[in-house]
Structure formats: C-alpha cells, structure tokens
Design an enzyme around this catalytic site. Structure first.
Site, PDB file in Angstrom:
ATOM      1  N   GLU A  90     -44.498  18.589  82.991  1.00 56.80           N
ATOM      2  CA  GLU A  90     -43.616  17.650  82.298  1.00 56.80           C
ATOM      3  C   GLU A  90     -43.910  16.195  82.649  1.00 56.80           C
ATOM      4  O   GLU A  90     -43.732  15.306  81.819  1.00 56.80           O
ATOM      5  CB  GLU A  90     -42.155  17.972  82.636  1.00 56.80           C
ATOM      6  CG  GLU A  90     -41.674  19.327  82.150  1.00 56.80           C
ATOM      7  CD  GLU A  90     -41.393  19.359  80.664  1.00 56.80           C
ATOM      8  OE1 GLU A  90     -40.948  18.338  80.122  1.00 56.80           O
ATOM      9  OE2 GLU A  90     -41.640  20.402  80.039  1.00 56.80           O
ATOM     10  N   ASP A 147     -41.416  13.485  69.833  1.00 61.60           N
ATOM     11  CA  ASP A 147     -41.452  14.905  69.460  1.00 61.60           C
ATOM     12  C   ASP A 147     -40.268  15.289  68.582  1.00 61.60           C
ATOM     13  O   ASP A 147     -40.001  16.475  68.375  1.00 61.60           O
ATOM     14  CB  ASP A 147     -41.482  15.787  70.711  1.00 61.60           C
ATOM     15  CG  ASP A 147     -40.222  15.660  71.556  1.00 61.60           C
ATOM     16  OD1 ASP A 147     -39.394  14.754  71.282  1.00 61.60           O
ATOM     17  OD2 ASP A 147     -40.069  16.464  72.499  1.00 61.60           O
ATOM     18  N   THR A 206     -36.275  11.675  75.934  1.00 60.56           N
ATOM     19  CA  THR A 206     -36.456  12.757  76.891  1.00 60.56           C
ATOM     20  C   THR A 206     -36.333  12.147  78.273  1.00 60.56           C
ATOM     21  O   THR A 206     -36.951  11.112  78.548  1.00 60.56           O
ATOM     22  CB  THR A 206     -37.843  13.416  76.730  1.00 60.56           C
ATOM     23  OG1 THR A 206     -37.925  14.020  75.440  1.00 60.56           O
ATOM     24  CG2 THR A 206     -38.078  14.475  77.790  1.00 60.56           C
TER      25      THR A 206
END
Length: 257
Positions: free
Chosen positions: A42, A60, A65
């Site tokens: 990640e 995305d 995020t």
C-alpha cells in the site's frame, strides 16, 4: 513457573503429545508481520505506523485514500473512522468534515473536503486517539473478519493473510470482486482444509481468484502483491509466515528477518 513444573511430571505418553497449533495471524508477532506486508504493497514501506498521516487521491475512483489501511472517502470506511474518532473525542480537527464525508460517500468527489482536509488529516494523525481509532477500525472491518474466516476454513497464518490482504483491497460488499465473491470463486475449484481439502491447492485457487478480481480494475491490475509475495511464501510451504521472509511488490524488494 507452573508450566515448567508440570513439564517435569508428565508421563512419557503425554510428554510426546502433538505440539500446539502454530499461532494464527492474530498472534501479536504475526500481526506485526501482516501490517508490514500490507504496508509494503500500500505504501512501499515496512514502517506501517508512519502511515497514520498518509493521505492522497490515487485516482482510483474512491476519492481520498488515507491512513494505515487505505480508508477511502468514497467507500464509507473513512466516514466510519472519522465518526468513531469524533464519538471518542468530540470537537477534533476532523469532526467538521463529517457532513462532507457523508455527501461524498460513494463518489470520488472532494466537495467540502478541499482544500484543508489533507492537512487536517495529517494534524489529526499526531493524536494517539486518532491512531487508536485507525487501529480499531482496521481490526473491526478488515483484520478480524479475515482471520475469523481463515480459521473457520482451516487456514494457517499465510491463508489468513491472503484473506486479509484481499479484504483490504476489495472490501466485502456484494459485487463480483469483493472478498466473499473471491472466496466463492475459489470454492468452485477447491476445498479448504476445514472441508477436507489440501491447503496448498485451495490457496492457489484463492490466489487465482484474487488475481482475476484485481485485473477487473485498472488501478489494481498490477498483481505483484500476489505473484511475487504471497505465492513466494506458498511455494516455499511457509504456511505459518515464519521469518525470514523475502518478497517483492511493484519490483521493490523487502525483507523481514
């Protein structure tokens, strides 16, 4: 002391009993390994605790995020996290964004979040209460369900991690690429150990299904976190995720001694 004392008086038959089962992924040392493995994929780092402050839009379709497990403004888990933090610490620096997080849930919009949300997230990340909230939501939504299902299926630490990494990336909703759907796809071709199946065969089937799910989305189409990480451990028969561990993600090499 009690354990040492008892060992001295066991009968020979009892003393040669089968050893206790290896620790699962919820063992503290194994959990630390799991956190580092996910962080390598990640965040390209084994220092997962440095990721409390991480935040960006990786384009995305999920909005921002952020954090140790990639909580997203567009998928609801970021909203749940900030709500938990606010329940525990009213008036925190992120509390004012709750209405905007509710509005953007299900979209990639930054409406009501820009321009200061990223800076405020990083500020909140210095608060141990927010760090603990991230830990707790990670465990509630991702880690605990994955480990629980893995143990139910008779999988050891590696299989439990395969489940955890899948649920981190894909969530567990009702769509075809969710964790539960990936597991169902695997069950079509192999049985888990709890159903009398072979662990290697089943995990290969699960990872095949996982790769299929990843390739359905351009943002996840690089499957190295499976191909050059989890499959490496599986080929070596390292079902208990015992160090040393060597793997690659996105071409970068990592090691846990």
């Amino acid at each position: 002391m009690g354990a040492v004392t008892c060992a001295g008086i066991l009968s020979p038959a009892l003393a040669t009993a089968a050893p206790a089962a290896a620790p699962g992924l919820d063992d503290p040392a194994k959990k630390e390994i799991a956190m580092k493995l996910v962080s390598s994929a990640e965040n390209s780092s084994l220092d997962w605790k440095a990721q409390y402050k991480y935040i960006e839009d990786i384009r995305d379709g999920r909005g921002y995020t952020a954090g140790i497990i990639g909580f997203c403004s567009g998928t609801g888990d970021m909203l749940d996290l900030v709500q938990l933090y606010t329940d525990r610490k009213p008036g925190n620096v992120l509390a004012k964004y709750l209405p905007a997080l509710r509005r953007v849930n299900g979209t990639d919009s930054h409406s009501g979040l820009d321009p200061n949300f990223p800076a405020d997230w990083r500020k909140a990340a210095q608060d141990t209460a927010f760090q603990q909230a991230q830990n707790d939501e990670r465990d509630r939504v991702y880690f605990n369900p994955a480990v629980r299902q893995g143990k139910t299926d008779g999988l050891r630490a590696l299989g439990q991690f395969a489940y955890y990494d899948a649920i981190v990336m894909h969530g567990d909703g009702g769509d075809a690429t969710s964790f539960s759907s990936i597991r169902r796809r695997a069950l079509r071709t192999a049985k888990p150990p709890a159903q009398g199946g072979n662990e290697t065969t089943y995990l290969n089937a699960f990872l095949d299904a996982r790769v299929w799910a990843m390739k359905q989305e351009e943002a996840h189409s690089d499957t190295s976190r499976v191909d050059t990480a989890q499959r490496v451990f599986l080929r070596k028969g390292n079902f208990d995720l015992n160090p040393p561990l060597d793997w690659k993600v996105y071409g970068d090499s990592y090691h846990i001694g």
